[in-house]
Design a protein around this motif. Structure first.
Motif, PDB file in Angstrom:
ATOM      1  N   ARG A 177       0.828  -1.203   0.000  1.00 46.88           N
ATOM      2  CA  ARG A 177       0.000   0.000   0.000  1.00 46.88           C
ATOM      3  C   ARG A 177       0.866   1.258   0.000  1.00 46.88           C
ATOM      4  N   ALA A 178       1.951   1.243   0.779  1.00 52.04           N
ATOM      5  CA  ALA A 178       2.868   2.386   0.769  1.00 52.04           C
ATOM      6  C   ALA A 178       3.491   2.565  -0.614  1.00 52.04           C
ATOM      7  N   MET A 179       3.834   1.467  -1.265  1.00 52.26           N
ATOM      8  CA  MET A 179       4.439   1.542  -2.593  1.00 52.26           C
ATOM      9  C   MET A 179       3.460   2.075  -3.632  1.00 52.26           C
ATOM     10  N   ALA A 180       2.169   1.888  -3.403  1.00 59.13           N
ATOM     11  CA  ALA A 180       1.166   2.367  -4.350  1.00 59.13           C
ATOM     12  C   ALA A 180       1.133   3.895  -4.440  1.00 59.13           C
ATOM     13  N   THR A 181       1.660   4.583  -3.446  1.00 64.69           N
ATOM     14  CA  THR A 181       1.731   6.047  -3.513  1.00 64.69           C
ATOM     15  C   THR A 181       2.888   6.518  -4.391  1.00 64.69           C
ATOM     16  N   GLU A 182       3.666   5.553  -4.910  1.00 71.54           N
ATOM     17  CA  GLU A 182       4.815   5.832  -5.783  1.00 71.54           C
ATOM     18  C   GLU A 182       5.825   6.748  -5.097  1.00 71.54           C
TER      19      GLU A 182
END
Length: 260
Positions: free
Chosen positions: A169-174
């Motif tokens: 989920r953190a990675m989805a914020t790029e």
């Protein structure tokens, strides 16, 4: 050596007080783009407070935070995220009753271009963006080996998979800078080894800069290039993993006889 303005991250004399008690005192740190740095210390040393200051949960009592040439002081958390910082939490904070894929889709929403009116009226732009976010979320879940759990409720995942979902989920914020707060907490040795491999892979594949809080010293010493050590909210020392683990002050304050 880069100036503070040109450094990827520069923290200068950061302090945070609660009811007159200093949780962090005159803490300074510099990171260059692409580094993987650890932040360690006893419980209550101020590590998570520093993460909260970096991500806009707290506004610092004193000091400055500069990220990619821009001051972060006083910015709300969503604006900090928009500038490229993302984090996980010591205590997992998923949307427990939502599906795994919806947890990731929510994080992608900060990149959405359609308007609220488009969503309310169910205009074509709304459905196009929803499909894009769903497809991107499913692709990211493959990276974290969670694609077969995509439509299960997040609360039904085993603990180790919930940890991976939070990182996804953190990675989805790029992000440009990923802050991991005790990602190995509660994991068994096999899960921790897999996490180490994942952290290395994410850094290399996504060209990430990573700041890591962790009590598992095998993980810290195995992946970090530099390690900052906190004690009572103050910087005790900073150095390479070998320098830190052989520093008698660190052994006395934190590592003890079980220093790796």
């Amino acid at each position: 050596m880069a100036s503070d303005e040109k450094r990827f991250l520069s923290i200068e004399n950061l302090s945070q007080s609660f009811s007159g008690l200093k949780a962090v005192a005159n803490f300074s740190m510099q990171m260059e783009e692409g580094e993987l740095v650890g932040l360690i210390g006893p419980n209550g040393a101020g590590k998570t407070t520093i993460f909260n200051l970096l991500t806009g949960i707290y506004a610092p009592t004193e000091g400055s935070i500069t990220f990619r040439g821009q001051k972060l002081n006083g910015l709300p958390a969503y604006k900090v995220a928009q500038r490229g910082l993302a984090r996980t939490f010591q205590n997992i904070r998923l949307f427990a009753d939502l599906s795994v894929v919806d947890n990731v889709k929510i994080a992608y929403h900060q990149h959405v271009t359609h308007t609220a009116l488009s969503s309310m009226l169910r205009l074509p732009g709304h459905f196009k963006n929803e499909k894009i976010m769903r497809d991107k979320a499913l692709e990211l879940l493959k990276v974290f080996q969670l694609e077969d759990k995509a439509f299960e409720q997040a609360k039904n995942l085993p603990y180790g998979q919930q940890r991976r979902l939070e990182i996804a989920r953190a990675m989805a914020t790029e992000p440009k800078l990923l802050l991991l707060d005790e990602p190995a907490a509660g994991m068994n040795p096999q899960e921790t080894r897999e996490l180490m491999d994942l952290i290395r892979w994410l850094r290399e594949t996504y060209k990430l800069t990573i700041l890591l809080i962790e009590h598992d010293m095998a993980l810290v010493m195995g992946v970090c290039e530099r390690v900052y050590v906190l004690e009572y909210g103050m910087l005790l020392t900073v150095g390479t993993p070998d320098e830190v683990r052989s520093d008698q002050r660190v052994i006395d304050a934190y590592l003890g006889e079980e220093a790796p």
